[in-house]
Each structure stands twice: as C-alpha cells, then as structure tokens.
Design a protein around this motif. Structure first.
Motif, PDB file in Angstrom:
ATOM      1  N   ALA A  37       0.832  -1.207   0.000  1.00 46.59           N
ATOM      2  CA  ALA A  37       0.000   0.000   0.000  1.00 46.59           C
ATOM      3  C   ALA A  37       0.865   1.255   0.000  1.00 46.59           C
ATOM      4  CB  ALA A  37      -0.926  -0.006   1.212  1.00 46.59           C
ATOM      5  N   ALA A  38       2.066   1.148   0.580  1.00 47.82           N
ATOM      6  CA  ALA A  38       3.001   2.277   0.614  1.00 47.82           C
ATOM      7  C   ALA A  38       3.868   2.342  -0.640  1.00 47.82           C
ATOM      8  CB  ALA A  38       3.888   2.173   1.853  1.00 47.82           C
ATOM      9  N   THR A  39       3.645   1.414  -1.573  1.00 47.15           N
ATOM     10  CA  THR A  39       4.389   1.347  -2.826  1.00 47.15           C
ATOM     11  C   THR A  39       3.634   2.088  -3.922  1.00 47.15           C
ATOM     12  OG1 THR A  39       5.525  -0.720  -2.290  1.00 47.15           O
ATOM     13  CG2 THR A  39       5.173  -0.257  -4.627  1.00 47.15           C
ATOM     14  N   ASP A  40       4.351   2.874  -4.702  1.00 44.32           N
ATOM     15  CA  ASP A  40       3.726   3.681  -5.750  1.00 44.32           C
ATOM     16  C   ASP A  40       3.563   2.866  -7.030  1.00 44.32           C
ATOM     17  OD1 ASP A  40       2.683   5.740  -7.229  1.00 44.32           O
ATOM     18  OD2 ASP A  40       4.589   6.789  -7.502  1.00 44.32           O
ATOM     19  N   ASN A  41       2.627   1.910  -6.982  1.00 40.83           N
ATOM     20  CA  ASN A  41       2.326   1.094  -8.160  1.00 40.83           C
ATOM     21  C   ASN A  41       0.925   0.506  -7.998  1.00 40.83           C
ATOM     22  OD1 ASN A  41       2.103  -0.709 -10.262  1.00 40.83           O
ATOM     23  ND2 ASN A  41       4.129  -1.633  -9.976  1.00 40.83           N
ATOM     24  N   THR A  42      -0.049   1.158  -8.561  1.00 36.53           N
ATOM     25  CA  THR A  42      -1.445   0.734  -8.369  1.00 36.53           C
ATOM     26  C   THR A  42      -1.729  -0.654  -8.935  1.00 36.53           C
ATOM     27  OG1 THR A  42      -2.060   1.906 -10.415  1.00 36.53           O
ATOM     28  CG2 THR A  42      -2.310   3.107  -8.331  1.00 36.53           C
ATOM     29  N   LYS A  43      -0.908  -1.103  -9.890  1.00 38.15           N
ATOM     30  CA  LYS A  43      -1.136  -2.410 -10.517  1.00 38.15           C
ATOM     31  C   LYS A  43      -0.955  -3.567  -9.538  1.00 38.15           C
ATOM     32  CE  LYS A  43       0.247  -1.036 -15.209  1.00 38.15           C
ATOM     33  NZ  LYS A  43       1.219  -1.276 -16.310  1.00 38.15           N
ATOM     34  N   ILE A  44      -0.167  -3.366  -8.488  1.00 42.10           N
ATOM     35  CA  ILE A  44       0.093  -4.469  -7.556  1.00 42.10           C
ATOM     36  C   ILE A  44      -0.592  -4.262  -6.206  1.00 42.10           C
ATOM     37  CG2 ILE A  44       2.269  -5.082  -8.683  1.00 42.10           C
ATOM     38  CD1 ILE A  44       3.757  -3.724  -6.366  1.00 42.10           C
ATOM     39  N   ILE A  45      -1.461  -3.255  -6.122  1.00 42.85           N
ATOM     40  CA  ILE A  45      -2.204  -3.014  -4.885  1.00 42.85           C
ATOM     41  C   ILE A  45      -3.613  -3.564  -5.050  1.00 42.85           C
ATOM     42  CG2 ILE A  45      -3.058  -1.263  -3.269  1.00 42.85           C
ATOM     43  CD1 ILE A  45      -0.755   0.538  -4.155  1.00 42.85           C
ATOM     44  N   ALA A  46      -3.902  -4.677  -4.391  1.00 48.42           N
ATOM     45  CA  ALA A  46      -5.226  -5.293  -4.456  1.00 48.42           C
ATOM     46  C   ALA A  46      -6.203  -4.505  -3.585  1.00 48.42           C
ATOM     47  CB  ALA A  46      -5.142  -6.740  -3.975  1.00 48.42           C
ATOM     48  N   PRO A  47      -7.510  -4.667  -3.823  1.00 45.86           N
ATOM     49  CA  PRO A  47      -8.493  -3.958  -2.999  1.00 45.86           C
ATOM     50  C   PRO A  47      -8.301  -4.161  -1.497  1.00 45.86           C
ATOM     51  CG  PRO A  47      -9.576  -4.915  -4.899  1.00 45.86           C
ATOM     52  CD  PRO A  47      -8.162  -5.403  -4.924  1.00 45.86           C
ATOM     53  N   ILE A  48      -7.895  -5.348  -1.100  1.00 46.80           N
ATOM     54  CA  ILE A  48      -7.697  -5.600   0.333  1.00 46.80           C
ATOM     55  C   ILE A  48      -6.522  -4.786   0.890  1.00 46.80           C
ATOM     56  CG2 ILE A  48      -6.158  -7.607   0.065  1.00 46.80           C
ATOM     57  CD1 ILE A  48      -7.706  -8.878   2.444  1.00 46.80           C
ATOM     58  N   ASN A  49      -5.514  -4.522   0.040  1.00 49.73           N
ATOM     59  CA  ASN A  49      -4.374  -3.695   0.468  1.00 49.73           C
ATOM     60  C   ASN A  49      -4.747  -2.226   0.538  1.00 49.73           C
ATOM     61  OD1 ASN A  49      -2.677  -5.680  -1.916  1.00 49.73           O
ATOM     62  ND2 ASN A  49      -2.616  -6.060   0.288  1.00 49.73           N
ATOM     63  N   ALA A  50      -5.666  -1.808  -0.330  1.00 48.41           N
ATOM     64  CA  ALA A  50      -6.031  -0.394  -0.428  1.00 48.41           C
ATOM     65  C   ALA A  50      -6.761   0.113   0.811  1.00 48.41           C
ATOM     66  CB  ALA A  50      -6.884  -0.171  -1.669  1.00 48.41           C
ATOM     67  N   GLN A  51      -7.097  -0.797   1.726  1.00 46.60           N
ATOM     68  CA  GLN A  51      -7.708  -0.368   2.983  1.00 46.60           C
ATOM     69  C   GLN A  51      -6.715   0.384   3.873  1.00 46.60           C
ATOM     70  OE1 GLN A  51     -10.413  -3.427   4.881  1.00 46.60           O
ATOM     71  NE2 GLN A  51      -9.403  -4.728   3.376  1.00 46.60           N
ATOM     72  N   GLN A  52      -5.432   0.167   3.625  1.00 42.50           N
ATOM     73  CA  GLN A  52      -4.410   0.861   4.408  1.00 42.50           C
ATOM     74  C   GLN A  52      -4.449   2.358   4.109  1.00 42.50           C
ATOM     75  OE1 GLN A  52      -2.560  -0.851   6.532  1.00 42.50           O
ATOM     76  NE2 GLN A  52      -2.854  -2.947   5.848  1.00 42.50           N
ATOM     77  N   GLU A  53      -4.214   3.159   5.127  1.00 37.82           N
ATOM     78  CA  GLU A  53      -4.205   4.612   4.948  1.00 37.82           C
ATOM     79  C   GLU A  53      -2.792   5.079   4.611  1.00 37.82           C
ATOM     80  OE1 GLU A  53      -6.887   6.872   7.844  1.00 37.82           O
ATOM     81  OE2 GLU A  53      -6.316   5.102   9.002  1.00 37.82           O
ATOM     82  N   VAL A  54      -2.575   5.424   3.357  1.00 36.50           N
ATOM     83  CA  VAL A  54      -1.258   5.857   2.889  1.00 36.50           C
ATOM     84  C   VAL A  54      -1.410   7.114   2.041  1.00 36.50           C
ATOM     85  CG1 VAL A  54       0.784   5.249   1.538  1.00 36.50           C
ATOM     86  CG2 VAL A  54      -0.385   3.485   2.877  1.00 36.50           C
ATOM     87  N   GLU A  55      -0.541   8.084   2.268  1.00 40.34           N
ATOM     88  CA  GLU A  55      -0.514   9.285   1.446  1.00 40.34           C
ATOM     89  C   GLU A  55       0.872   9.418   0.826  1.00 40.34           C
ATOM     90  OE1 GLU A  55      -1.918  13.992   1.615  1.00 40.34           O
ATOM     91  OE2 GLU A  55      -1.956  12.766   3.441  1.00 40.34           O
ATOM     92  N   LEU A  56       0.900   9.590  -0.492  1.00 37.31           N
ATOM     93  CA  LEU A  56       2.157   9.687  -1.230  1.00 37.31           C
ATOM     94  C   LEU A  56       2.507  11.137  -1.543  1.00 37.31           C
ATOM     95  CD1 LEU A  56       1.706   6.821  -3.875  1.00 37.31           C
ATOM     96  CD2 LEU A  56       3.002   6.709  -1.744  1.00 37.31           C
ATOM     97  N   PHE A  57       3.794  11.462  -1.389  1.00 28.79           N
ATOM     98  CA  PHE A  57       4.282  12.805  -1.701  1.00 28.79           C
ATOM     99  C   PHE A  57       5.476  12.714  -2.644  1.00 28.79           C
ATOM    100  CE2 PHE A  57       2.092  13.340   2.314  1.00 28.79           C
ATOM    101  CZ  PHE A  57       1.393  14.527   2.132  1.00 28.79           C
ATOM    102  N   GLU A  58       5.725  13.813  -3.333  1.00 29.49           N
ATOM    103  CA  GLU A  58       6.941  13.918  -4.147  1.00 29.49           C
ATOM    104  C   GLU A  58       8.145  13.994  -3.212  1.00 29.49           C
ATOM    105  OE1 GLU A  58       7.219  13.844  -7.380  1.00 29.49           O
ATOM    106  OE2 GLU A  58       5.181  14.248  -8.113  1.00 29.49           O
ATOM    107  N   LEU A  59       9.274  13.414  -3.645  1.00 31.40           N
ATOM    108  CA  LEU A  59      10.512  13.593  -2.894  1.00 31.40           C
ATOM    109  C   LEU A  59      10.818  15.086  -2.817  1.00 31.40           C
ATOM    110  CD1 LEU A  59      12.997  10.844  -4.183  1.00 31.40           C
ATOM    111  CD2 LEU A  59      11.832  10.928  -1.982  1.00 31.40           C
ATOM    112  N   GLY A  60      11.056  15.581  -1.625  1.00 35.59           N
ATOM    113  CA  GLY A  60      11.369  16.996  -1.459  1.00 35.59           C
ATOM    114  C   GLY A  60      10.207  17.848  -0.988  1.00 35.59           C
ATOM    115  N   ASP A  61       9.007  17.300  -0.993  1.00 40.05           N
ATOM    116  CA  ASP A  61       7.820  18.081  -0.608  1.00 40.05           C
ATOM    117  C   ASP A  61       7.662  18.104   0.913  1.00 40.05           C
ATOM    118  OD1 ASP A  61       5.455  19.444  -0.389  1.00 40.05           O
ATOM    119  OD2 ASP A  61       4.219  17.918  -1.381  1.00 40.05           O
ATOM    120  N   LEU A  62       8.513  18.866   1.559  1.00 40.03           N
ATOM    121  CA  LEU A  62       8.498  18.928   3.023  1.00 40.03           C
ATOM    122  C   LEU A  62       7.237  19.621   3.546  1.00 40.03           C
ATOM    123  CD1 LEU A  62      10.545  17.801   5.015  1.00 40.03           C
ATOM    124  CD2 LEU A  62      11.516  20.076   5.234  1.00 40.03           C
TER     125      LEU A  62
END
Length: 375
Positions: free
Chosen positions: A132-157
């Motif tokens: 779920a913390a991996t930036d690849n929607t193709k390998i995130i199954a619906p059961i994994n998507a229940q995890q709360e994860v927010e993705l940011f660009e490198l450097g976006d402090l």
C-alpha cells in the motif's frame, strides 16, 4: 501442474555461478551486473559463504524462536560493529517486504496511529501495508487499499508537514535511494527535515535500506551520508547473498514486549550463518571501499559515452539514463554480449547492481559491450 505465470522470463537457464559470473545450461558465461535484484553482495558461491552454510547445515539448520539461538546474538553484534548503529535492537525476518511490514506494524503499535506517509516512485514490498506504501497501483489489491497511505513527491516537506499536523500518521517510510523507482536520491536537507518533523509529531521515521543498504553504496547504510538517526531501519537483499533473510534495526527508545512481533523462519540458524559470512567477507575484503573505488571508475567511463544522459545513484547502485527506452538494449546486452543488467520504472534507465566484488576489468567489459550496442 503448471507454474502460476506472473514472471516475464528471459530464455536463459543458469545452472552455476561464481563471483561476478553466471553460467547457463549450455556453459555460456554471463557477466552479472544485476546480482538478482541487488541480492548478490559478496559474489556468487563465495568459498567463505559456502563453507559457513555447509558447516551450519551439518550441525543444525533450523529450530523455532522459542529457544536460544546464539547466532542471532552474534549477528546483531556484527551488524552493530560494521554499521556503527550503536544500541539499536535487531528483529530478524525473511525478506524485505516482511521487514517493512514489521517496521510499519511496530510504528503503529508505538504511536497508536494508523496512517503512513510514503513517496512517489517508492517501492517497499508486496505484502499488506508495504505494498500500500508502494507507488504502483497495478500491484495493490483492494484488500491492500484499505491501508491509509498518502504519497508525496521527494522533497515536498511542506506537504508532509501539513499531513503530519492532523496527528494521525504513525510512520514516514522512505528509500534513501529509490531502487525500482529509478535511482533518485533524497537530499540531506529533505531527510533532516523529515527527521525533525517526525520527532515533532510523534511519528516514526523508517529508512528503507533493503536495496541500498548492507554496503551497496559504499557506506553500510545509504542514509548515513546524510547524518540522520532513523527510528527503524529495514534491510534484506544483500544481507544473505541469496539466502532469504531480512530484518529491522529498532531504536532503543522503542520498547519490546513478548508477542509484539513474531516469525517462524526469521533468524533461523542457516540464515544467520549466511549473513555472518556476508559480513565477514565484506570486512576482510574491504568491499565497501571497493564499491566506492569501482563506482568512481564506472562513472568516469560512463562520462565518455555521449548517449548517456545522466548517471544516477551511488556506489554499486547505479543507473544509466538514456533519451529513449532501454528495453531492446538490455535484451541485446544479455543475448549478444552476455551481460546481465536491470530495468526500472523509468523506461529509459538501465540499472547496475553487481556483486560488491566487481573489478575495473569487469567495468571495461561492460562498456565495450555497451558502446557496440550504441553504434
């Protein structure tokens, strides 16, 4: 019974390997500049490694974590000695994904929070929270998507700070140098900023060193160049030179309790013997120094090739970026020149992840082959 068809395979069948070379069933020799996804750290079939595993197997190969295993204690001491990570605690498991899964779980236990901050183009594994913390929607199954994860660009402090202000984030997980994502590295300013924010908002900072750690960059861990102290460090890949092993180093401020984490196979006798052999060879052959020396030579050679747009990475975790896709080039390097290399999420990037025993003469062989392909 057939195999579950999830891997696109090259038509090559390795049957033997030695140091930086792999040999197929027809006796063809290949120069291995990929190390099986950065796994081969001290070279294929290193005599010290083979001896260590053979001797251990003749004594005891496995028993559960319900008994004393002095090899785990010895491994913890050796990692501390070579890495300089004083007073951390070691938890052993079986893979990089499992290491990150335990790191995230521990962060949630410790903080009582549930959300995770990760970064675009990052890769942390294929298990529940790690994927779920991996930036690849193709390998995130619906059961994994229940995890709360927010993705940011490198450097976006600023973006990270805003998310942390909601006080629901248990962990920030980051690769010091992104592997599959394409060899982008965080800046010291950004990493120090994350460290400061994680302290301010009671969040654990997890350094994912699964691919870039265990000496691959020339430092034991890649984050050490930036002068930070992560709460948890995850590791695997080169840790066992091919034997399945992973682990996390846990800051002494995080307290253990019985049953908090657990594993059946993690830290078994054979795995510990494998990793102890890796550390011994790394020390005796000065492989971290070698990684820096050969890397410098490799980069110098790369600068003589005009088609190479950028050289990314550090040590023997390198990427050569071109103006177009490297798919055909990589295939030709394998079948026409017998050189293994790797690809990345960036289609124009050729990844170089050889054993840390690589020598300058091997670099010369690679660049001779590359220049022929680029004519």
């Amino acid at each position: 019974m057939s195999l579950f068809d999830v891997y696109p395979l090259f038509d090559i069948t390795p049957v033997k390997a030695k140091d930086v070379y792999v040999y197929d069933k027809n006796g063809v020799e290949y120069l291995d500049l990929y190390g099986g996804h950065a796994v081969i750290s001290i070279g294929h079939s290193h005599p010290e490694y083979v001896c260590s595993l053979s001797n251990q197997l003749n004594n005891i190969g496995f028993y559960s974590n319900s008994i004393q295993n002095p090899l785990q204690v010895e491994l913890a001491k050796e990692i501390e000695s070579l890495s300089g990570c004083k007073d951390y605690q070691l938890f052993l498991c079986n893979s990089g994904a499992e290491a990150n899964e335990n790191a995230l779980k521990l962060a949630s236990f410790h903080t009582g929070k549930t959300k995770v901050i990760a970064f675009k183009n990052g890769f942390h594994g294929r298990t529940s929270a790690a994927v779920a913390a991996t930036d690849n929607t193709k390998i995130i199954a619906p059961i994994n998507a229940q995890q709360e994860v927010e993705l940011f660009e490198l450097g976006d402090l600023e973006g990270v700070k805003k998310a942390l202000s909601k006080n629901d984030v248990c962990a920030i997980i980051i690769e010091t140098i992104q592997g599959i994502g394409g060899l982008d590295e965080v800046t010291t300013e950004f990493l120090k900023g994350l460290e400061s924010l994680s302290t301010q908002y009671n969040t654990l900072l997890i350094a994912d060193e699964i691919q870039c750690g265990f000496g691959r960059t020339g430092d034991f861990f890649a984050y050490q160049k930036h002068g930070i102290t992560p709460d948890i460090i995850s590791m695997a890949k080169g840790m066992g030179n091919g034997f399945p092993i992973g682990g996390i180093l846990i800051h002494p401020s995080i307290k253990a309790s019985y049953g908090l984490l657990g594993t059946t196979f993690g830290g078994n006798h054979l795995a510990c013997a494998a990793s102890l052999a890796v550390l011994k060879v790394m020390r005796c052959q000065n492989l971290m120094t070698n990684a820096k020396i050969v890397s410098e030579y490799f980069i110098k050679k790369a600068k003589t090739v005009p088609q190479i747009k950028t050289v990314k990475g550090r040590g023997l975790m390198l990427g050569l970026e071109f103006d177009s896709s490297i798919t055909a080039m990589r295939k030709n390097l394998i079948f026409n020149h017998h050189v293994f290399t790797g690809s990345a999420k960036n289609p124009n990037l050729l990844r170089i992840l050889p054993p840390l025993t690589l020598q300058k003469k091997h670099v010369d062989v690679f660049f001779e082959a590359l220049k022929k392909e680029l004519k």
